[in-house]
Each structure stands twice: as structure tokens, then as C-alpha cells.
Design an enzyme around this catalytic site. Structure first.
Site, mmCIF file in Angstrom:
data_model
loop_
_atom_site.group_PDB
_atom_site.id
_atom_site.type_symbol
_atom_site.label_atom_id
_atom_site.label_comp_id
_atom_site.label_asym_id
_atom_site.label_seq_id
_atom_site.Cartn_x
_atom_site.Cartn_y
_atom_site.Cartn_z
ATOM 1 N N ASN A 237 13.819 2.188 0.081
ATOM 2 C CA ASN A 237 13.280 3.490 -0.312
ATOM 3 C C ASN A 237 12.393 4.143 0.749
ATOM 4 O O ASN A 237 11.690 5.100 0.472
ATOM 5 C CB ASN A 237 12.554 3.390 -1.659
ATOM 6 C CG ASN A 237 11.353 2.477 -1.625
ATOM 7 O OD1 ASN A 237 10.940 1.999 -0.571
ATOM 8 N ND2 ASN A 237 10.781 2.235 -2.787
ATOM 9 N N HIS B 186 6.305 2.677 1.631
ATOM 10 C CA HIS B 186 5.470 1.942 0.677
ATOM 11 C C HIS B 186 4.096 2.576 0.696
ATOM 12 O O HIS B 186 3.609 3.001 1.750
ATOM 13 C CB HIS B 186 5.336 0.467 1.076
ATOM 14 C CG HIS B 186 4.215 -0.241 0.379
ATOM 15 N ND1 HIS B 186 4.368 -0.806 -0.867
ATOM 16 C CD2 HIS B 186 2.915 -0.443 0.733
ATOM 17 C CE1 HIS B 186 3.204 -1.337 -1.235
ATOM 18 N NE2 HIS B 186 2.309 -1.125 -0.284
ATOM 19 N N THR C 44 9.347 5.456 -6.910
ATOM 20 C CA THR C 44 9.870 4.283 -6.204
ATOM 21 C C THR C 44 11.391 4.314 -6.143
ATOM 22 O O THR C 44 11.986 4.015 -5.114
ATOM 23 C CB THR C 44 9.387 2.987 -6.900
ATOM 24 O OG1 THR C 44 7.959 3.001 -6.928
ATOM 25 C CG2 THR C 44 9.870 1.755 -6.164
ATOM 26 N N ARG D 299 10.454 9.959 -0.345
ATOM 27 C CA ARG D 299 11.568 9.121 -0.806
ATOM 28 C C ARG D 299 12.795 9.950 -1.137
ATOM 29 O O ARG D 299 13.920 9.501 -0.911
ATOM 30 C CB ARG D 299 11.118 8.261 -1.981
ATOM 31 C CG ARG D 299 10.159 7.164 -1.517
ATOM 32 C CD ARG D 299 9.758 6.259 -2.645
ATOM 33 N NE ARG D 299 8.939 5.159 -2.151
ATOM 34 C CZ ARG D 299 7.880 4.697 -2.795
ATOM 35 N NH1 ARG D 299 7.506 5.227 -3.945
ATOM 36 N NH2 ARG D 299 7.200 3.685 -2.292
ATOM 37 N N LYS E 132 9.281 1.914 6.234
ATOM 38 C CA LYS E 132 10.140 0.731 6.154
ATOM 39 C C LYS E 132 11.281 0.783 7.176
ATOM 40 O O LYS E 132 11.546 1.832 7.779
ATOM 41 C CB LYS E 132 10.676 0.595 4.730
ATOM 42 C CG LYS E 132 9.583 0.295 3.713
ATOM 43 C CD LYS E 132 10.155 0.119 2.322
ATOM 44 C CE LYS E 132 9.074 -0.225 1.314
ATOM 45 N NZ LYS E 132 9.645 -0.414 -0.040
ATOM 46 N N PHE F 249 14.471 -9.476 -7.396
ATOM 47 C CA PHE F 249 14.651 -8.676 -6.177
ATOM 48 C C PHE F 249 13.893 -9.225 -4.969
ATOM 49 O O PHE F 249 14.031 -8.709 -3.863
ATOM 50 C CB PHE F 249 14.224 -7.219 -6.422
ATOM 51 C CG PHE F 249 12.776 -7.061 -6.810
ATOM 52 C CD1 PHE F 249 11.780 -6.985 -5.847
ATOM 53 C CD2 PHE F 249 12.409 -6.983 -8.146
ATOM 54 C CE1 PHE F 249 10.445 -6.846 -6.193
ATOM 55 C CE2 PHE F 249 11.073 -6.837 -8.511
ATOM 56 C CZ PHE F 249 10.094 -6.774 -7.529
ATOM 57 N N ARG G 185 0.693 8.496 -3.002
ATOM 58 C CA ARG G 185 1.784 8.147 -3.918
ATOM 59 C C ARG G 185 2.538 9.398 -4.358
ATOM 60 O O ARG G 185 3.766 9.374 -4.485
ATOM 61 C CB ARG G 185 1.260 7.352 -5.107
ATOM 62 C CG ARG G 185 0.760 5.966 -4.669
ATOM 63 C CD ARG G 185 0.353 5.090 -5.823
ATOM 64 N NE ARG G 185 1.465 4.710 -6.665
ATOM 65 C CZ ARG G 185 2.364 3.775 -6.373
ATOM 66 N NH1 ARG G 185 2.299 3.125 -5.225
ATOM 67 N NH2 ARG G 185 3.326 3.476 -7.221
#
Length: 143
Positions: free
Chosen positions: A114, A117, A93, A104, A11, A59, A87
Site C-alpha cells: 500500500n 506506513h 490502509t 495510498r 514502502k 499476513f 494518517r
């Protein structure tokens, strides 16, 4: 166990920290093959389309604003049990709940920012990969 593909986004906040190479190294160290990747700057329309399942949630607008605030790196990763393993590598998350050593825990700034993804299922991975990649942009690695 079957080889799976999963989808990953680095991100804008993590791209801005200049940690793309570190994240890729961790993917590869964890046994993932990077079989497709590109950097792009999402338009509002692309972000709204990608996150359409969250439209109407409190959000959503902030997420779209964040995801269009700078470049992202989208990737297709391949390994056995890729979705769950990716994951696990990302961590929770909410970075406040992410275990030490996860991406993260190391690179997130907040719940929204965070850093990364990852697809939550094989079905989501297939849909997310198709959103950003044409078949000619994915290069399976046989060696």
C-alpha cells in the site's frame, strides 16, 4: 494545539516507482516538516522486529517478505496533530477504500503493497521513531 512527531515509511513498491520526491512534496505542502529521513534496506530481523505486534497473523510472513524486497525511506515528520493529519494524508490502509487524492489512492498496489506506513498513535510514533532513529539523527527545524 501541541506540535507532534509522527513516523512515516515509503514502502518498497513506492520507492520502486520513483515517487519519493512527490511524496515528500505532499508532506511539505500539507504543512509537515521533515526532521529526519534516511533510505535503508531492511533485513528480515529488522522487519520482524518492527512488525512484531503482527507476528502470528496470517499476513505476517508476506509483510516481512515485502518489506525486505527493496529499499524503504523512513522519516520523522513534525506538525500540529501530526499523527492524525499524516494518517488522513495516507488514506485508508486498503487502497480500495482510500479517498481520491490520498497517497495510498495514488501509489498503492494492493492491501499489503500500500505504498506507505504511518504511526497510529503518538505512543506508536515514539516507539517507531526510536526503532530507526537515534536522537542525533533528528534535526528539529526552528526556522
Amino acid at each position: 494545539m501541541a506540535i507532534e512527531r509522527t513516523f512515516s515509511i515509503i514502502k518498497p513498491n513506492a520507492v520502486a516507482k520513483n515517487v519519493i520526491g512527490s511524496i515528500f512534496a505532499r508532506f511539505e505542502s500539507a504543512g509537515f516538516k521533515i526532521i529526519g529521513t534516511k533510505m535503508l534496506h531492511l533485513t528480515v530481523e529488522q522487519a520482524r522486529g518492527f512488525y512484531a505486534e503482527h507476528e502470528g497473523k496470517p499476513f505476517f510472513d508476506g509483510l516481512v517478505e515485502f518489506m525486505t524486497s527493496g529499499p524503504i525511506v523512513v522519516s520523522v515528520l513534525e506538525s500540529e496533530n501530526a499523527v492524525q493529519r499524516h494518517r488522513d494524508l495516507l488514506g485508508a490502509t486498503n487502497p480500495a477504500n482510500a479517498l481520491a487524492g490520498t497517497l495510498r489512492a495514488d501509489y498503492a498496489d494492493s492491501f499489503t503493497e500500500n505504498g506507505t506506513h504511518g504511526s497510529d498513535s503518538v505512543e506508536s510514533a515514539n516507539r517507531e521513531i526510536a526503532y530507526f532513529f537515534g536522537e542525533g539523527e533528528i534535526c528539529p527545524r526552528t526556522r
